[in-house]
Design a protein around this motif. Structure first.
Motif, PDB file in Angstrom:
ATOM      1  N   MET A   4       4.377   8.983  40.743  1.00  0.00           N
ATOM      2  CA  MET A   4       5.345   8.198  41.493  1.00  0.00           C
ATOM      3  C   MET A   4       5.212   8.532  42.966  1.00  0.00           C
ATOM      4  N   LYS A   5       5.483   7.547  43.794  1.00  0.00           N
ATOM      5  CA  LYS A   5       5.424   7.768  45.230  1.00  0.00           C
ATOM      6  C   LYS A   5       6.793   8.207  45.724  1.00  0.00           C
ATOM      7  N   HIS A   6       6.807   9.341  46.357  1.00  0.00           N
ATOM      8  CA  HIS A   6       8.058   9.821  46.953  1.00  0.00           C
ATOM      9  C   HIS A   6       7.718  10.515  48.247  1.00  0.00           C
ATOM     10  N   LYS A   7       8.252  10.003  49.332  1.00  0.00           N
ATOM     11  CA  LYS A   7       8.028  10.629  50.630  1.00  0.00           C
ATOM     12  C   LYS A   7       9.059  11.726  50.803  1.00  0.00           C
ATOM     13  N   TYR A  61       7.150  21.075  41.370  1.00  0.00           N
ATOM     14  CA  TYR A  61       7.622  20.056  42.311  1.00  0.00           C
ATOM     15  C   TYR A  61       6.635  19.863  43.462  1.00  0.00           C
ATOM     16  N   LEU A  62       6.087  20.943  43.971  1.00  0.00           N
ATOM     17  CA  LEU A  62       5.088  20.820  45.042  1.00  0.00           C
ATOM     18  C   LEU A  62       3.880  20.026  44.546  1.00  0.00           C
ATOM     19  N   THR A  63       3.468  20.300  43.313  1.00  0.00           N
ATOM     20  CA  THR A  63       2.346  19.566  42.724  1.00  0.00           C
ATOM     21  C   THR A  63       2.707  18.094  42.557  1.00  0.00           C
ATOM     22  N   HIS A  64       3.927  17.821  42.112  1.00  0.00           N
ATOM     23  CA  HIS A  64       4.393  16.448  41.951  1.00  0.00           C
ATOM     24  C   HIS A  64       4.354  15.692  43.284  1.00  0.00           C
ATOM     25  N   LEU A  65       4.637  16.393  44.364  1.00  0.00           N
ATOM     26  CA  LEU A  65       4.625  15.766  45.688  1.00  0.00           C
ATOM     27  C   LEU A  65       3.208  15.548  46.221  1.00  0.00           C
ATOM     28  N   ALA A 384      18.480  12.184  43.102  1.00  0.00           N
ATOM     29  CA  ALA A 384      17.774  13.216  42.340  1.00  0.00           C
ATOM     30  C   ALA A 384      16.682  13.850  43.188  1.00  0.00           C
ATOM     31  N   TYR A 385      15.938  13.015  43.904  1.00  0.00           N
ATOM     32  CA  TYR A 385      14.894  13.547  44.787  1.00  0.00           C
ATOM     33  C   TYR A 385      15.500  14.303  45.968  1.00  0.00           C
ATOM     34  N   ARG A 386      16.604  13.788  46.492  1.00  0.00           N
ATOM     35  CA  ARG A 386      17.249  14.454  47.626  1.00  0.00           C
ATOM     36  C   ARG A 386      17.692  15.866  47.231  1.00  0.00           C
ATOM     37  N   ALA A 387      18.157  16.018  45.991  1.00  0.00           N
ATOM     38  CA  ALA A 387      18.567  17.341  45.510  1.00  0.00           C
ATOM     39  C   ALA A 387      17.378  18.299  45.468  1.00  0.00           C
ATOM     40  N   MET A 388      16.247  17.838  44.939  1.00  0.00           N
ATOM     41  CA  MET A 388      15.068  18.692  44.875  1.00  0.00           C
ATOM     42  C   MET A 388      14.522  18.998  46.267  1.00  0.00           C
ATOM     43  N   ASP A 389      14.623  18.035  47.161  1.00  0.00           N
ATOM     44  CA  ASP A 389      14.150  18.253  48.535  1.00  0.00           C
ATOM     45  C   ASP A 389      15.042  19.223  49.298  1.00  0.00           C
ATOM     46  N   ASP A 390      16.267  19.431  48.804  1.00  0.00           N
ATOM     47  CA  ASP A 390      17.195  20.358  49.447  1.00  0.00           C
ATOM     48  C   ASP A 390      17.061  21.738  48.800  1.00  0.00           C
ATOM     49  N   ASP A 391      15.951  22.400  49.102  1.00  0.00           N
ATOM     50  CA  ASP A 391      15.727  23.765  48.617  1.00  0.00           C
ATOM     51  C   ASP A 391      15.738  23.840  47.089  1.00  0.00           C
ATOM     52  N   PHE A 392      15.095  22.853  46.457  1.00  0.00           N
ATOM     53  CA  PHE A 392      14.890  22.850  45.001  1.00  0.00           C
ATOM     54  C   PHE A 392      16.211  22.989  44.244  1.00  0.00           C
ATOM     55  N   ASN A 393      17.167  22.127  44.571  1.00  0.00           N
ATOM     56  CA  ASN A 393      18.488  22.226  43.938  1.00  0.00           C
ATOM     57  C   ASN A 393      18.453  21.552  42.561  1.00  0.00           C
ATOM     58  N   THR A 394      17.953  22.283  41.579  1.00  0.00           N
ATOM     59  CA  THR A 394      17.820  21.741  40.222  1.00  0.00           C
ATOM     60  C   THR A 394      19.181  21.453  39.602  1.00  0.00           C
ATOM     61  N   ALA A 395      20.208  22.213  39.979  1.00  0.00           N
ATOM     62  CA  ALA A 395      21.546  21.997  39.412  1.00  0.00           C
ATOM     63  C   ALA A 395      22.036  20.599  39.745  1.00  0.00           C
ATOM     64  N   GLN A 396      21.922  20.206  41.020  1.00  0.00           N
ATOM     65  CA  GLN A 396      22.343  18.861  41.422  1.00  0.00           C
ATOM     66  C   GLN A 396      21.424  17.802  40.838  1.00  0.00           C
ATOM     67  N   ALA A 397      20.133  18.075  40.783  1.00  0.00           N
ATOM     68  CA  ALA A 397      19.185  17.109  40.237  1.00  0.00           C
ATOM     69  C   ALA A 397      19.518  16.782  38.783  1.00  0.00           C
ATOM     70  N   ILE A 398      19.888  17.811  38.004  1.00  0.00           N
ATOM     71  CA  ILE A 398      20.259  17.584  36.604  1.00  0.00           C
ATOM     72  C   ILE A 398      21.500  16.706  36.515  1.00  0.00           C
TER      73      ILE A 398
END
Length: 501
Positions: A4-7, A61-65, A384-398
């Motif tokens: 998926m494309k995500h900037k 996540y880095l690999t996904h990006l 969901a992406y914004r949560a991960m971009d914010d210092d890998f916030n998996t709790a919010q992403a879930i």
């Protein structure tokens, strides 16, 4: 693999600066990441599980990006002394004496068990997993380099880092926030009891007593490397003098990582890592974990339920999910109630994953795209992406994944028509959910042995019994499936199943 494309505008909390910084790799798209691995003298426990899952998720996540990550995680198999100090017995050698084994037998046994547990937790193997004993020449060369810089001294076959001399031109304590003057004054009572010039100095190389089991020849005599030296040698060998991310538990910040920074500056004239990441500690029912408290729980004890504090066994994916439900920089408290809640949450996610993978885009001709519904889905995905971009916030992403799951379930039950989202948004929603669950968060379905074949047979018998209106048999089969943790779902047009939550 779904791509998926995500900037991204990824930000990482850098312990060194105590701020969130935009992640800018030194040589994009390549990323070098070094994480302190285990000292292999016992079975892996919860304290090993958290950093392993934390930095596995960072790697994923880095690999996904689209970044090309070299992930190095070491094995410490020598030099880590009792109490994390410069005096005392080597932890592995002590275990070897107790069990009447060779130290390398102990190291191999617990390296193997660590790998077994990491596999169960679905962590990806690091790109390189160096062992301290395999890098003795590199460590000796580092000591020689630091001596040449005039920042170390030799006493009776041991070599110590001169912290006060180093601090004349640099800052010892900048990672942990420790003030050297306070460290010195707090350690004055040790003066005269050690061969060090100052109690704050730390060992680069230790002279080995005749009875010491693990030792090597060096320019200073027979000895072994200091614990802090190992990581500097291995990280610089495989990632260069400076690399992107150095990770580990908060308990390693001082003195281990502080000493790594000092060594890196002394021999390479720069900080070893650009970004320092530290996961927080875990507690058990509100208490720090410790063998003396009787609350020391290994990962195998969690998986089997064989510990007095555990009300049941908790599967590896339940543990992984539970760790991801807290931000990595927050304290995480393990309790039976919290783990049971995590078990339920994990099963909701996996039931959703099964549904998502089975859904196909079907739209009635008279159904128009509902722009409001479509925009809602787009926003949830962005969140969901914004949560991960914010210092890998998996709790919010879930949390955002559960919002996506509500939409998926609505389509599954017929409350929402896929056509209302439009084909592009529908497929993006499904792809996002699957990618986040499997690729980014690393969660996978845990199927009971022989489940699929048995399920197929039982569901066929259930369907036949229902058509024959043999309700006694229907109840019997439903009850049998429930003992397997399976719930039968009678739907308008079909019979389906789900994991019991």
């Amino acid at each position: 693999m779904i791509t998926m494309k995500h900037k991204s505008q990824l930000k990482i909390y850098n312990t060194l600066s105590r701020t969130k910084e935009i992640f800018e790799p030194l040589s994009p798209p390549f990323v070098g990441m070094y994480v302190c691995g285990p000292t292999v003298y016992g079975d892996a426990h919860l304290g090993h599980g958290r950093p392993a899952i934390t930095f596995d998720t960072v790697y994923r996540y880095l690999t996904h990006l689209g970044m090309k990550v070299r992930y190095v995680r070491n094995i410490t198999d020598v030099g880590h002394l009792q109490g994390d100090a410069d005096e005392g017995e080597d932890k592995i050698a002590k275990k070897a004496k107790l069990e009447q084994l060779e130290p390398m037998e102990v190291a191999q046994q617990y390296t193997d068990s660590y790998h077994r547990d990491m596999l169960a937790l679905n962590t990806i193997k690091p790109s390189i997993e160096p062992r301290a004993t395999g890098h003795i020449p590199e460590q000796i060369a580092l000591v020689q380099g630091i001596l040449k810089e005039g920042l170390a001294y030799e006493v009776n076959g041991s070599v110590y880092f001169d912290v006060l001399k180093y601090n004349e031109t640099r800052q010892y304590g900048k990672l942990s926030g420790r003030v050297l003057e306070e460290l010195v004054s707090g350690s004055r009572d040790l003066d005269g009891q050690s061969e060090k010039r100052n109690a704050v100095d730390f060992a680069l190389w230790k002279n080995a007593a005749p009875e010491h089991l693990m030792k090597w020849d060096s320019p200073w005599g027979t000895g072994f490397p200091g614990w802090h030296l190992e990581c500097t040698a291995m990280s610089s060998k495989y990632l260069g003098k400076q690399f992107d991310i150095h990770g580990g538990g908060m308990d390693l910040m001082f003195p281990h990582h502080e000493c790594e920074i000092a060594q890196g500056n002394a021999c390479n004239h720069q900080d070893p890592a650009k970004y320092w990441m530290h996961n927080n500690m875990i507690t058990i029912n509100g208490q720090k974990m410790g063998k003396s408290l009787g609350n020391f729980i290994t990962l195998q004890e969690l998986f089997t339920g064989k510990h007095d504090l555990l009300g049941q066994a908790y599967s590896p994916m339940t543990i992984r999910y539970f760790i991801l439900t807290a931000h990595y920089r927050s304290t995480l408290d393990f309790s039976n109630d919290a783990l049971r809640a995590a078990q339920k949450g994990y099963k909701k996610i996996i039931n959703g994953l099964r549904i998502a993978k089975g859904l196909v885009f079907e739209a009635d001709n008279d159904v128009e795209v509902d722009e409001k519904q479509a925009q809602q889905v787009e926003q949830i995905i962005a969140n969901a992406y914004r949560a991960m971009d914010d210092d890998f916030n998996t709790a919010q992403a879930i949390g955002h994944l559960f919002n996506i799951l509500k939409k998926i379930n609505s389509i599954y039950t017929g409350q929402l028509n896929a056509g209302q989202l439009g084909k592009e948004v529908f497929e993006k929603m499904i792809d996002t959910f699957v990618v986040f669950v499997e690729e980014i968060l690393g969660l996978q379905e845990e199927k009971p042995d022989h489940q699929e074949g048995l399920l197929e047979v039982l569901l066929k018998l259930y369907t036949d019994a229902k058509l024959a209106k043999n309700y006694g048999k229907v109840d019997e089969i439903r009850s049998a499936l429930k003992t397997m943790g399976i719930i039968v779902k009678d739907m308008k047009d079909k019979i389906d199943w789900a994991y019991e939550e």
